[in-house]
Design a protein around this motif. Sequence first.
Motif, PDB file in Angstrom:
ATOM      1  N   ILE A  84      -1.020  13.836  -7.711  1.00 43.49           N
ATOM      2  CA  ILE A  84      -0.486  13.439  -6.416  1.00 43.49           C
ATOM      3  C   ILE A  84       1.025  13.414  -6.558  1.00 43.49           C
ATOM      4  N   VAL A  85       1.713  14.149  -5.705  1.00 41.89           N
ATOM      5  CA  VAL A  85       3.144  14.379  -5.887  1.00 41.89           C
ATOM      6  C   VAL A  85       3.906  14.039  -4.600  1.00 41.89           C
ATOM      7  N   ILE A  86       4.952  13.229  -4.741  1.00 41.93           N
ATOM      8  CA  ILE A  86       5.878  13.008  -3.635  1.00 41.93           C
ATOM      9  C   ILE A  86       7.093  13.911  -3.848  1.00 41.93           C
ATOM     10  N   ILE A 113       0.856  -1.185   0.000  1.00 40.69           N
ATOM     11  CA  ILE A 113       0.000   0.000   0.000  1.00 40.69           C
ATOM     12  C   ILE A 113       0.892   1.235   0.000  1.00 40.69           C
ATOM     13  N   SER A 114       0.617   2.171  -0.882  1.00 38.56           N
ATOM     14  CA  SER A 114       1.442   3.379  -0.989  1.00 38.56           C
ATOM     15  C   SER A 114       0.763   4.559  -0.311  1.00 38.56           C
ATOM     16  N   SER A 115       1.554   5.569   0.003  1.00 31.97           N
ATOM     17  CA  SER A 115       0.993   6.802   0.559  1.00 31.97           C
ATOM     18  C   SER A 115       0.065   7.474  -0.451  1.00 31.97           C
ATOM     19  N   ALA A 116       0.335   7.283  -1.752  1.00 30.83           N
ATOM     20  CA  ALA A 116      -0.541   7.855  -2.780  1.00 30.83           C
ATOM     21  C   ALA A 116      -1.936   7.239  -2.696  1.00 30.83           C
ATOM     22  N   ILE A 142       3.116  11.421  -9.549  1.00 35.95           N
ATOM     23  CA  ILE A 142       4.495  11.742  -9.933  1.00 35.95           C
ATOM     24  C   ILE A 142       5.344  11.771  -8.667  1.00 35.95           C
ATOM     25  N   THR A 143       6.484  11.097  -8.706  1.00 33.72           N
ATOM     26  CA  THR A 143       7.403  11.165  -7.573  1.00 33.72           C
ATOM     27  C   THR A 143       8.702  11.845  -7.972  1.00 33.72           C
ATOM     28  N   PHE A 144       9.135  12.758  -7.114  1.00 34.39           N
ATOM     29  CA  PHE A 144      10.451  13.392  -7.272  1.00 34.39           C
ATOM     30  C   PHE A 144      11.456  12.787  -6.295  1.00 34.39           C
TER      31      PHE A 144
END
Length: 234
Positions: free
Chosen positions: A153-155, A107-110, A127-129
């Motif tokens: 949704i952005v990390i 399970i992801s935080s997204a 999108i993850t940075f």
Amino acid sequence: MIICIGAGPGDIGYLTQRGAELIRDADVVAGFDAVVNVVRSLIPPGAEIVTMGYRNQVERLAQVALAHHAGKRCVVVFMGDIHFSGFQYLERVERACGHEVETLPGISSAQILASRAKVCFDETTFITFHRRGDLDPFKRHLVHVLQDARNAIVIPCPWDEARSFMPRHIAAYLLENGVSPEHPTEVWENLTRGEAEWHGTLAGCVDREFTDMSIMLIRTRRPMPSQIEPPEGK
């Protein structure tokens, strides 16, 4: 056997039953210190624990690979889901082993954020940075996502100041590249514990500081209308 598992977003309650079973049966459990600490209560007493950080991950993964090739059951734990922000780490595991390895998603935080914020993944881009290498293609992609009237949704990237791309940097970059300052924006910290959430606009995010444990939602200004049938009589 060696398998990489997603251990959930920092709370053992979000670990899958299959993931917990694999950890309980492992001879070796490896991962970054913070991730191993999440699952430590499940690690059997006789298992070897191999923890690591960014600076020594190559050396420690080589140690895990040796145990794997010696026939031991090895589990490498990842925060969240392997294929969200852990793909470069997966590459390192496979490079150390010399072959592709099995993976078990988590399970992801997204996913947690989408549930809390009530956004549909069909209408949202993730999108993850939180990655090494050139961030520019992903920055440009984020601009296009918002121009296409999708949620994002952005990390963020929380590393050293030279590369840091935290919510305030993300907001400033988007405004500099013509994205409307009126986009509804949310930043959640320590998501599974619900410690903090901020709601505002992209413009209001520019001057705000958030911790490394942050995830960001930028909502479209043109939400897609419902596509289910209208209520009877309308």
